[in-house]
Structures are given as C-alpha cells and as structure tokens.
Design a protein around this motif. Structure first.
Motif, mmCIF file in Angstrom:
data_model
loop_
_atom_site.group_PDB
_atom_site.id
_atom_site.type_symbol
_atom_site.label_atom_id
_atom_site.label_comp_id
_atom_site.label_asym_id
_atom_site.label_seq_id
_atom_site.Cartn_x
_atom_site.Cartn_y
_atom_site.Cartn_z
ATOM 1 N N LEU A 70 33.500 18.898 15.942
ATOM 2 C CA LEU A 70 34.267 19.872 15.182
ATOM 3 C C LEU A 70 34.152 21.252 15.819
ATOM 4 N N MET A 71 32.990 21.624 16.283
ATOM 5 C CA MET A 71 32.787 22.919 16.910
ATOM 6 C C MET A 71 33.628 23.046 18.185
ATOM 7 N N GLU A 72 33.693 22.019 18.984
ATOM 8 C CA GLU A 72 34.498 22.045 20.206
ATOM 9 C C GLU A 72 35.980 22.195 19.874
ATOM 10 N N MET A 73 36.422 21.539 18.845
ATOM 11 C CA MET A 73 37.824 21.649 18.419
ATOM 12 C C MET A 73 38.150 23.067 17.946
ATOM 13 N N VAL A 74 37.295 23.678 17.175
ATOM 14 C CA VAL A 74 37.519 25.041 16.672
ATOM 15 C C VAL A 74 37.579 26.024 17.838
ATOM 16 N N ILE A 75 36.645 25.896 18.793
ATOM 17 C CA ILE A 75 36.636 26.792 19.956
ATOM 18 C C ILE A 75 37.916 26.623 20.765
ATOM 19 N N ALA A 76 38.366 25.392 20.961
ATOM 20 C CA ALA A 76 39.590 25.139 21.719
ATOM 21 C C ALA A 76 40.804 25.746 21.011
ATOM 22 N N ILE A 77 40.863 25.621 19.706
ATOM 23 C CA ILE A 77 41.991 26.180 18.941
ATOM 24 C C ILE A 77 41.986 27.698 19.008
ATOM 25 N N VAL A 78 40.813 28.318 18.897
ATOM 26 C CA VAL A 78 40.724 29.780 18.978
ATOM 27 C C VAL A 78 41.160 30.259 20.360
ATOM 28 N N LEU A 79 40.708 29.608 21.412
ATOM 29 C CA LEU A 79 41.098 29.996 22.773
ATOM 30 C C LEU A 79 42.600 29.834 22.994
ATOM 31 N N LEU A 80 43.172 28.744 22.524
ATOM 32 C CA LEU A 80 44.617 28.545 22.640
ATOM 33 C C LEU A 80 45.392 29.601 21.850
ATOM 34 N N GLY A 81 44.874 29.983 20.699
ATOM 35 C CA GLY A 81 45.515 31.035 19.906
ATOM 36 C C GLY A 81 45.501 32.376 20.629
ATOM 37 N N LEU A 82 44.376 32.714 21.256
ATOM 38 C CA LEU A 82 44.300 33.967 22.013
ATOM 39 C C LEU A 82 45.267 33.957 23.193
ATOM 40 N N LEU A 83 45.348 32.844 23.905
ATOM 41 C CA LEU A 83 46.290 32.740 25.020
ATOM 42 C C LEU A 83 47.742 32.834 24.543
ATOM 43 N N ALA A 84 48.041 32.193 23.431
ATOM 44 C CA ALA A 84 49.400 32.245 22.886
ATOM 45 C C ALA A 84 49.757 33.667 22.455
ATOM 46 N N ALA A 85 48.819 34.394 21.846
ATOM 47 C CA ALA A 85 49.078 35.775 21.416
ATOM 48 C C ALA A 85 49.339 36.668 22.623
ATOM 49 N N ALA A 86 48.534 36.534 23.662
ATOM 50 C CA ALA A 86 48.728 37.338 24.864
ATOM 51 C C ALA A 86 50.055 36.994 25.535
ATOM 52 N N GLY A 87 50.374 35.741 25.626
ATOM 53 C CA GLY A 87 51.626 35.318 26.257
ATOM 54 C C GLY A 87 52.849 35.736 25.457
ATOM 55 N N SER A 88 52.760 35.645 24.134
ATOM 56 C CA SER A 88 53.922 36.009 23.314
ATOM 57 C C SER A 88 54.188 37.507 23.374
ATOM 58 N N SER A 89 53.133 38.338 23.431
ATOM 59 C CA SER A 89 53.371 39.780 23.543
ATOM 60 C C SER A 89 54.027 40.101 24.878
ATOM 61 N N TYR A 90 53.676 39.384 25.935
ATOM 62 C CA TYR A 90 54.311 39.570 27.237
ATOM 63 C C TYR A 90 55.800 39.210 27.158
ATOM 64 N N VAL A 91 56.113 38.096 26.528
ATOM 65 C CA VAL A 91 57.498 37.654 26.401
ATOM 66 C C VAL A 91 58.288 38.633 25.524
ATOM 67 N N VAL A 92 57.714 39.077 24.418
ATOM 68 C CA VAL A 92 58.400 40.016 23.522
ATOM 69 C C VAL A 92 58.666 41.331 24.248
ATOM 70 N N ASN A 93 57.677 41.841 24.999
ATOM 71 C CA ASN A 93 57.878 43.085 25.746
ATOM 72 C C ASN A 93 59.000 42.937 26.770
ATOM 73 N N ASN A 94 59.056 41.816 27.453
ATOM 74 C CA ASN A 94 60.131 41.596 28.429
ATOM 75 C C ASN A 94 61.491 41.492 27.756
ATOM 76 N N LEU A 95 61.559 40.871 26.597
ATOM 77 C CA LEU A 95 62.823 40.784 25.868
ATOM 78 C C LEU A 95 63.282 42.163 25.412
ATOM 79 N N GLN A 96 62.345 42.988 24.914
ATOM 80 C CA GLN A 96 62.696 44.344 24.501
ATOM 81 C C GLN A 96 63.176 45.176 25.689
ATOM 82 N N LEU A 97 62.503 45.052 26.820
ATOM 83 C CA LEU A 97 62.913 45.766 28.021
ATOM 84 C C LEU A 97 64.310 45.332 28.451
ATOM 85 N N GLY A 98 64.589 44.065 28.403
ATOM 86 C CA GLY A 98 65.915 43.565 28.752
ATOM 87 C C GLY A 98 66.990 44.106 27.818
ATOM 88 N N ARG A 99 66.681 44.175 26.525
ATOM 89 C CA ARG A 99 67.638 44.715 25.555
ATOM 90 C C ARG A 99 67.901 46.194 25.822
#
Length: 199
Positions: free
Chosen positions: A18-47
């Motif tokens: 269970l601990m390994e699963m929680v750590i993996a989910i938290v790490l994936l969430g952090l990567l998704a947050a960083a990646g989504s802000s990059y994508v959102v910033n690029n979309l705003q710049l394009g607009r």
C-alpha cells in the motif's frame, strides 16, 4: 506433486504494498501537475499570439483602407489645389470625383453639378469613422465606424519637400499615424505616408 512450503508466505508473493502504491500515485500527480501547467502556459501563449497577429492584421487592413481613400482626394485644376475643406489633426474632410471630372470643389456636401462626393474621416472617442455625403454619394450616403479600438490617431499634411503645411494648394502628402489596441491584445502602432494622386 507437492509445492514446497516457505517459512514466510509473504516473501515470495508478487505485488506492491500500500505504501508503494501511495508513493507512486503522489509522484504521478506531481508530474501531471507540472506537465499540465506547461501545456496550459503554451496554450495561453498561443492564444495571445493569435490575438496579437489578428490585431496587427486588422490594423494593416484599416491603414490600407485609409490610404486608398486619401489617394482619391480630388485635385481642382482650375485653382491648382486639392479639394480639402478641413485639415485637422484628428480628421479631414475632402472631395473625390465620381465619374467624369469637372473643375471646382463641391464642399463637404456637394451637389451633382461637379461630379463630387464629400468624404469625412474623423477620430473621436476611440472610434474612427468614415462618412460619405453629397448627391452622388448614394447609395453610399452613410457613416461607418471603421475601428472602435483606436487609442491614438493623427494626420499631418505635408508639401512637396515633406514640410508641414496648412494649405490645400501646397498639399502633396498626408501622414497617418494610429495606435490600435483591442481588448486583451497589445497595442499596434502604424504610420503611413500617403502620396495624393489625381494631380
């Protein structure tokens, strides 16, 4: 056939704790947050770039329309002057020929005896308007707002040596400067020197 028994059955079981699963989910969430802000910033710049390009295109089209109108100022061969009745810093009233040419200027609202049409170009309250008047202006006898986001607009009247003049007889060029800034877009500044023809 008998399977060997192990002392600790959990040692050889496959899977994650269970601990390994929680750590993996938290790490994936952090990567998704960083990646989504990059994508959102690029979309705003394009607009924003799209809006800026659109605003610049509209400003260039407007400047070309003004240049076409100004090139059509009527030149009166009898008085050796252009038919301009108002030469203001933010507006201009002039005549242009319709059909065949005849001597004389018809003023701001000419009749059809001189084959003229009155044209008024005016900047006021952030709007740039173009109006046609006179008996021959029909069916164009209208006033139209060319642009409503004009932050600044100026006209300078120049003679053959490019010196400022207030005389319609010495007039040869009109310098048009304007700054347009639609809501949410950066300002676009344009300047054009229009050579009057019909001389």
């Amino acid at each position: 056939m008998t399977l060997p028994r192990h002392a600790n059955p959990r040692q050889h079981l496959g899977g994650f704790t269970l601990m390994e699963m929680v750590i993996a989910i938290v790490l994936l969430g952090l990567l998704a947050a960083a990646g989504s802000s990059y994508v959102v910033n690029n979309l705003q710049l394009g607009r924003l770039l799209g809006q800026d390009t659109s605003a610049q295109g509209e400003a260039r089209v407007l400047m070309e329309r003004l240049a076409r109108e100004l090139r059509e100022v009527k030149f009166d061969a009898a008085s050796q002057a252009y038919c301009v009745s108002t030469m203001g810093a933010s507006g201009m009233v002039f005549n242009r020929s319709v059909g065949s040419y005849s001597d004389g200027c018809g003023g701001a609202a000419p009749d059809n005896s001189r084959h003229d049409m009155g044209v008024q170009l005016l900047h006021a309250n952030g709007q740039l308007t173009l109006a046609y008047a006179g008996a021959l202006s029909s069916p164009m006898n209208v006033s139209a707002v060319l642009a409503s986001d004009v932050r600044s607009f100026g006209l300078r009247y120049l003679d053959q040596a490019l010196a400022v003049t207030s005389s319609a007889a010495a007039l040869r060029y009109v310098e048009v400067t304007m700054t347009i800034q639609p809501t949410g877009s950066p300002a676009t500044a344009l300047r054009s020197l229009v050579a009057l023809r019909n001389r």
